[in-house]
Design a protein around this motif. Structure first.
Motif, PDB file in Angstrom:
ATOM      1  N   GLU A 250       0.835  -1.215   0.000  1.00  0.00           N
ATOM      2  CA  GLU A 250       0.000   0.000   0.000  1.00  0.00           C
ATOM      3  C   GLU A 250       0.863   1.255   0.000  1.00  0.00           C
ATOM      4  N   ARG A 329      -4.968  -0.570  -7.969  1.00  0.00           N
ATOM      5  CA  ARG A 329      -6.051  -1.123  -7.148  1.00  0.00           C
ATOM      6  C   ARG A 329      -5.804  -0.827  -5.664  1.00  0.00           C
ATOM      7  N   ARG A 333      -8.038   1.537  -3.170  1.00  0.00           N
ATOM      8  CA  ARG A 333      -8.558   1.077  -1.875  1.00  0.00           C
ATOM      9  C   ARG A 333      -8.184   2.062  -0.780  1.00  0.00           C
ATOM     10  N   ARG A 334      -6.939   2.504  -0.794  1.00  0.00           N
ATOM     11  CA  ARG A 334      -6.483   3.431   0.244  1.00  0.00           C
ATOM     12  C   ARG A 334      -7.213   4.761   0.158  1.00  0.00           C
ATOM     13  N   LYS A 335      -7.540   5.195  -1.054  1.00  0.00           N
ATOM     14  CA  LYS A 335      -8.198   6.489  -1.256  1.00  0.00           C
ATOM     15  C   LYS A 335      -9.722   6.387  -1.300  1.00  0.00           C
ATOM     16  N   HIS A 336     -10.239   5.175  -1.069  1.00  0.00           N
ATOM     17  CA  HIS A 336     -11.691   4.938  -1.013  1.00  0.00           C
ATOM     18  C   HIS A 336     -12.403   5.365  -2.304  1.00  0.00           C
ATOM     19  N   CYS A 337     -11.770   5.082  -3.439  1.00  0.00           N
ATOM     20  CA  CYS A 337     -12.417   5.419  -4.712  1.00  0.00           C
ATOM     21  C   CYS A 337     -12.631   4.177  -5.572  1.00  0.00           C
ATOM     22  N   GLU A 338     -12.624   2.978  -4.953  1.00  0.00           N
ATOM     23  CA  GLU A 338     -12.866   1.752  -5.701  1.00  0.00           C
ATOM     24  C   GLU A 338     -14.246   1.763  -6.349  1.00  0.00           C
ATOM     25  N   ALA A 339     -15.252   2.217  -5.614  1.00  0.00           N
ATOM     26  CA  ALA A 339     -16.616   2.224  -6.149  1.00  0.00           C
ATOM     27  C   ALA A 339     -16.734   3.168  -7.335  1.00  0.00           C
TER      28      ALA A 339
END
Length: 380
Positions: A250, A329, A333-339
């Motif tokens: 990460e 990826r 995930r770390r930046k909370h923009c996966e969605a």
């Protein structure tokens, strides 16, 4: 509207049982006259069982694929499944070949591989476009000579591809061809079509000015022992402002390094830190190489901007074959923009996998999204 016989079909499954997973995927992407089926598979599936199931359900349809560090498609980022697509023979002509024994790959081997593919393909006619897809063992650490040899042999035909993965285990990665999985191998598919297409590379980084010079390394293993004359992990951690003990995938995803060539940034991502203070990279390194720590821009906005440019050139894509670095990826995930990225995968009809590296025009890169966008049918 396009004819039913000239559709690009995409699909995905997260079924745990092998035969059920392949049956679900087959129901989504099988078509009577497919020029090529491409599958991207989690290493959670037993490979011999998966290979047998793929052959059983898809039969003699030309098929290539690889193992992944995660899959991506209309459902967004997924893990532990299979995603894939099929190209209709009515609008695509495809030939495939495999390069084995990547330790000894040469320019002659690349030329022989491409010549064998060209012998199977009709000559390109007016209105046709051609591109090459490369899937290569991501742990053989031979992407640079493979991509270079093949692109040199391909000439002006653009090459794009991704390095097969093994989740975040870094044990073994595999490519699929001729009904079986192969390690230390690469698969090349040469594709001709009358549809408009665009091979692309996009990355969302700019570099800082402070330099990291590789002063001790083992290039064959892509391992760096010293940066600026100091233990590599220690010096890298100092520059990014974290303790050495916190170096992890990460962390590397958040702060990759780049090499600047002719004014262009090429990411050279770090794979792992070792107890002896050394760092292993995803890309080739050498003594004297000058690196700079990179700073990220907004991933979602940058993807939108890149796709706007592609759509301006070829119209709305019917498929975007996507090779997306696993570090992207982890960063998402770390930046909370996966969605948000997953919604873009659906909107832009992106299908692909999280890679251990990406290839573009004969160059091996990291922390990058490469691929080919294919426009809609001329009948549409």
């Amino acid at each position: 509207m396009e004819s039913a016989s000239a559709r690009i079909l995409t699909g995905h499954t997260q079924a745990c049982e092998v035969d059920l997973a392949v049956r679900e995927l087959h129901a989504q992407i099988s078509q009577p006259d497919a020029a090529l089926v491409v599958v991207f598979c989690s290493t959670a599936y037993p490979r011999p069982v998966l290979a047998e199931a793929l052959q059983h359900h898809f039969g003699d349809v030309p098929m290539i694929g690889c193992t992944t560090a995660g899959e991506l498609g209309a459902s967004g980022y997924q893990t532990g499944g299979i995603t894939g697509f099929s190209l209709p023979a009515a609008e695509f002509t495809v030939a495939t070949a495999r390069l084995d024994g990547l330790d000894d790959v040469s320019l002659d081997a690349g030329q022989h591989c491409v010549d064998a593919l060209l012998a199977q393909m009709p000559a390109v006619t007016d209105g046709q476009e051609r591109f090459a897809l490369l899937l290569v063992d991501g742990l053989a650490q031979r992407e640079e000579p493979v991509a270079y040899a093949l692109q040199r042999a391909l000439g002006r035909t653009p090459l794009v591809g991704g390095s097969a993965g093994d989740g975040l285990h870094f044990g073994r990665s595999w490519v699929y061809h001729d009904g079986a999985f192969h390690t230390r191998s690469a698969v090349l598919a040469l594709v001709s079509t009358r549809r408009r297409s665009r091979v692309f590379k996009t990355q969302h980084f700019t570099h800082d000015k402070e330099r990291l010079v590789v002063t001790e390394a083992d290039p064959k293993r892509r391992r760096v022992f010293e940066l600026n004359g100091l233990p590599a992990a220690q010096e890298y951690a100092r520059l990014i402002g974290v303790p050495v003990a916190e170096l992890a995938p990460e962390t590397f995803a958040a702060a990759p390094v780049v090499v600047v060539i002719d004014g262009t940034d090429y990411v050279r991502s770090i794979r792992e830190a070792h107890a002896d203070g050394s760092l292993t990279f995803f890309c080739a390194i050498e003594l004297g190489l000058v690196l700079r720590v990179a700073q990220a821009r907004d991933m979602v906005a940058h993807l939108d901007s890149s796709m706007d440019s592609i759509r301006a050139g070829i119209g709305e894509p019917d498929l975007v074959i996507s090779f997306d670095c696993v570090l992207r990826r982890l960063e998402a995930r770390r930046k909370h923009c996966e969605a948000a990225l997953g919604e873009r995968f659906r909107r832009y009809r992106m299908v692909g996998f999280s890679t251990y590296g990406e290839q573009y025009a004969g160059v091996h890169v990291n922390h990058t999204l490469t691929g080919v966008a294919i426009g809609r049918s001329g009948d549409e």
